[in-house]
Design a protein around this motif. Structure first.
Motif, short mmCIF file in Angstrom:
data_model
loop_
_atom_site.label_atom_id
_atom_site.label_comp_id
_atom_site.label_asym_id
_atom_site.label_seq_id
_atom_site.Cartn_x
_atom_site.Cartn_y
_atom_site.Cartn_z
N ALA A 25 50.25 -0.17 31.30
CA ALA A 25 49.54 -1.02 31.99
C ALA A 25 48.48 -0.24 32.99
N HIS A 26 48.90 0.84 33.37
CA HIS A 26 47.84 1.70 34.10
C HIS A 26 46.59 2.42 33.03
N ALA A 27 46.85 2.54 31.94
CA ALA A 27 46.10 2.88 30.73
C ALA A 27 45.10 1.52 30.47
N ALA A 28 45.65 0.59 30.58
CA ALA A 28 44.72 -0.70 30.55
C ALA A 28 43.79 -0.79 31.52
N VAL A 29 44.23 -0.57 32.69
CA VAL A 29 43.09 -0.63 33.94
C VAL A 29 42.26 0.59 33.75
N LEU A 30 42.64 1.77 33.19
CA LEU A 30 41.86 2.96 33.13
C LEU A 30 40.61 2.52 32.01
N LEU A 31 41.30 1.92 30.98
CA LEU A 31 40.08 1.21 29.98
C LEU A 31 38.87 0.64 30.67
N LEU A 32 39.07 0.04 32.01
CA LEU A 32 37.95 -0.76 32.66
C LEU A 32 37.02 0.34 33.09
N PHE A 33 37.53 1.35 33.74
CA PHE A 33 36.98 2.46 34.35
C PHE A 33 36.20 3.32 33.20
N TYR A 34 36.88 3.86 32.30
CA TYR A 34 36.36 4.80 31.31
C TYR A 34 35.51 4.12 30.26
N ALA A 35 35.53 2.95 29.97
CA ALA A 35 34.97 2.37 28.82
C ALA A 35 33.84 1.23 29.17
N ALA A 36 34.55 0.31 29.63
CA ALA A 36 33.49 -1.04 30.02
C ALA A 36 32.75 -0.69 31.30
N LEU A 37 32.97 0.11 32.35
CA LEU A 37 32.11 0.15 33.20
C LEU A 37 31.04 1.19 32.99
N ALA A 71 45.19 5.40 44.50
CA ALA A 71 45.17 6.47 43.43
C ALA A 71 44.48 6.19 42.35
N LEU A 72 45.13 5.04 41.53
CA LEU A 72 44.45 4.92 39.99
C LEU A 72 43.21 4.42 40.14
N PRO A 73 42.47 3.70 41.18
CA PRO A 73 41.00 3.44 40.95
C PRO A 73 40.36 4.72 41.40
N ALA A 74 40.77 5.56 42.05
CA ALA A 74 40.35 6.90 42.29
C ALA A 74 40.26 7.58 40.92
N VAL A 75 41.35 7.66 40.32
CA VAL A 75 41.08 8.66 38.99
C VAL A 75 40.26 7.87 38.26
N GLY A 76 40.25 6.36 38.05
CA GLY A 76 39.35 5.76 37.25
C GLY A 76 37.98 5.82 37.45
N ALA A 77 37.67 6.02 38.89
CA ALA A 77 36.19 6.43 39.32
C ALA A 77 35.82 7.62 38.73
N ILE A 78 36.54 8.96 38.78
CA ILE A 78 36.36 9.90 38.17
C ILE A 78 35.98 9.91 36.56
N GLY A 79 36.69 9.04 36.04
CA GLY A 79 36.51 8.75 34.57
C GLY A 79 35.15 8.06 34.41
#
Length: 301
Positions: free
Chosen positions: A79-91, A166-174
């Motif tokens: 589920a966390h990886a699915a959230v990171l897909l938005l930050f790493y790929a879509a955005l 924490a998770l959005p912060a890691v995603g923002a780095i991505g």
């Protein structure tokens, strides 16, 4: 009979027989099999066992895969990886397309410097990126100091230590890392689009938005597919950034499949569960890349 043989030979492609072509790729195929297919098969076998890495293994069958569906602690990393897909790929893809549309419509001086600065995160080791951003996002780091300096003390927080942030912060780095990659790919593709198409669209009265959807986006379809494939894989196999910045915490708020595979295999002694998660992660990556490829190929037909 001779006529049938002649027709069969005529249907063959000119040049050497197909068997000779396989001989050319045999060395690379052997290396691929030894270093990728064999370890993958071994991991698949371990995923069917209960094993702590030291004592005798026992047969588990599909229990490890069943636990992935029923255990919330094992489902959470996906589920966390699915959230990171938005930050790493879509955005990053969306930002890259917007910047490409603006840069193709307006002439900007210093384009080479601009592209170099945005692509710089790609040439940095992810460990370096993680250490730098961990310092920036620390409670006494640069981001919080800046917020306090401009009177926004209420927004300052422990970005990597807060369960909600924490998770959005890691995603923002991505997002920061992958946007440059997408932009460089899209700018390279935009240079292949004939300028006549833009001129024709402007003669027809197309504004920036219509010009983007009728000229720029269709011309960048292949580059979008490449960018999405690379960023999707980067999001799903993310390990080093999480390990350096949060180690999966606080709690398991930023745990992702690759990090969970490492933790269960080398820290908690659940090699079978880790192998099952690794095989599942491989299948998910393969499925997503196939979907992206098929969508692009289907639209190009």
């Amino acid at each position: 009979m001779p006529g049938k043989l002649a027709a069969r030979y005529r249907r063959r492609a000119p040049g050497e027989p197909r068997a000779v072509g396989y001989l050319y790729i045999l060395p690379a195929l052997a290396v691929f099999g030894v270093f990728l297919l064999w370890p993958l098969g071994q991991t698949g076998w371990l995923s069917l066992l209960h094993w702590d890495g030291l004592t005798r293994a026992t047969w588990a069958g599909w229990d490890n895969y069943r636990d992935l569906l029923t255990d919330p602690e094992l489902r959470a990393p996906f589920a966390h990886a699915a959230v990171l897909l938005l930050f790493y790929a879509a955005l990053p893809a969306a930002l890259g397309l917007v910047l490409t549309a603006a840069l193709t419509r307006f002439r900007i001086r210093g384009m080479t410097f601009f592209r170099t600065v945005l692509f710089l995160p790609q040439v940095l080791a992810m460990v370096v990126v993680g250490v730098a951003w961990r310092s920036i996002l620390a409670p006494d780091g640069l981001l919080n100091d800046t917020l306090r300096a401009v009177g926004l003390d209420a927004l300052a927080r422990s970005w990597l230590g807060d369960d909600s942030w924490a998770l959005p912060a890691v995603g923002a780095i991505g997002t920061w890392v992958e946007t440059g990659l997408c932009l460089v790919l899209f700018l390279a593709g935009a240079q292949r689009i004939p300028r006549e198409l833009y001129e024709a669209a402007r003669i027809d009265g197309a504004g920036p938005v219509r010009e983007f959807f009728t000229v720029t986006l269709p011309g960048l379809r292949a580059e979008v597919a490449v960018a999405l494939t690379l960023t999707l894989v980067a999001a799903l196999r993310n390990f080093d950034l999480v390990y350096i910045t949060t180690s999966g915490g606080p709690g398991n708020a930023t745990s992702v499949p690759a990090y969970e595979v490492y933790r269960r295999a080398f820290e908690t002694g659940e090699v079978g569960a880790a192998s099952a998660m690794g095989i599942t992660l491989t299948a998910v990556i393969f499925a997503l890349t196939m979907v992206v490829t098929r969508l692009v190929e289907g639209r190009n037909r």
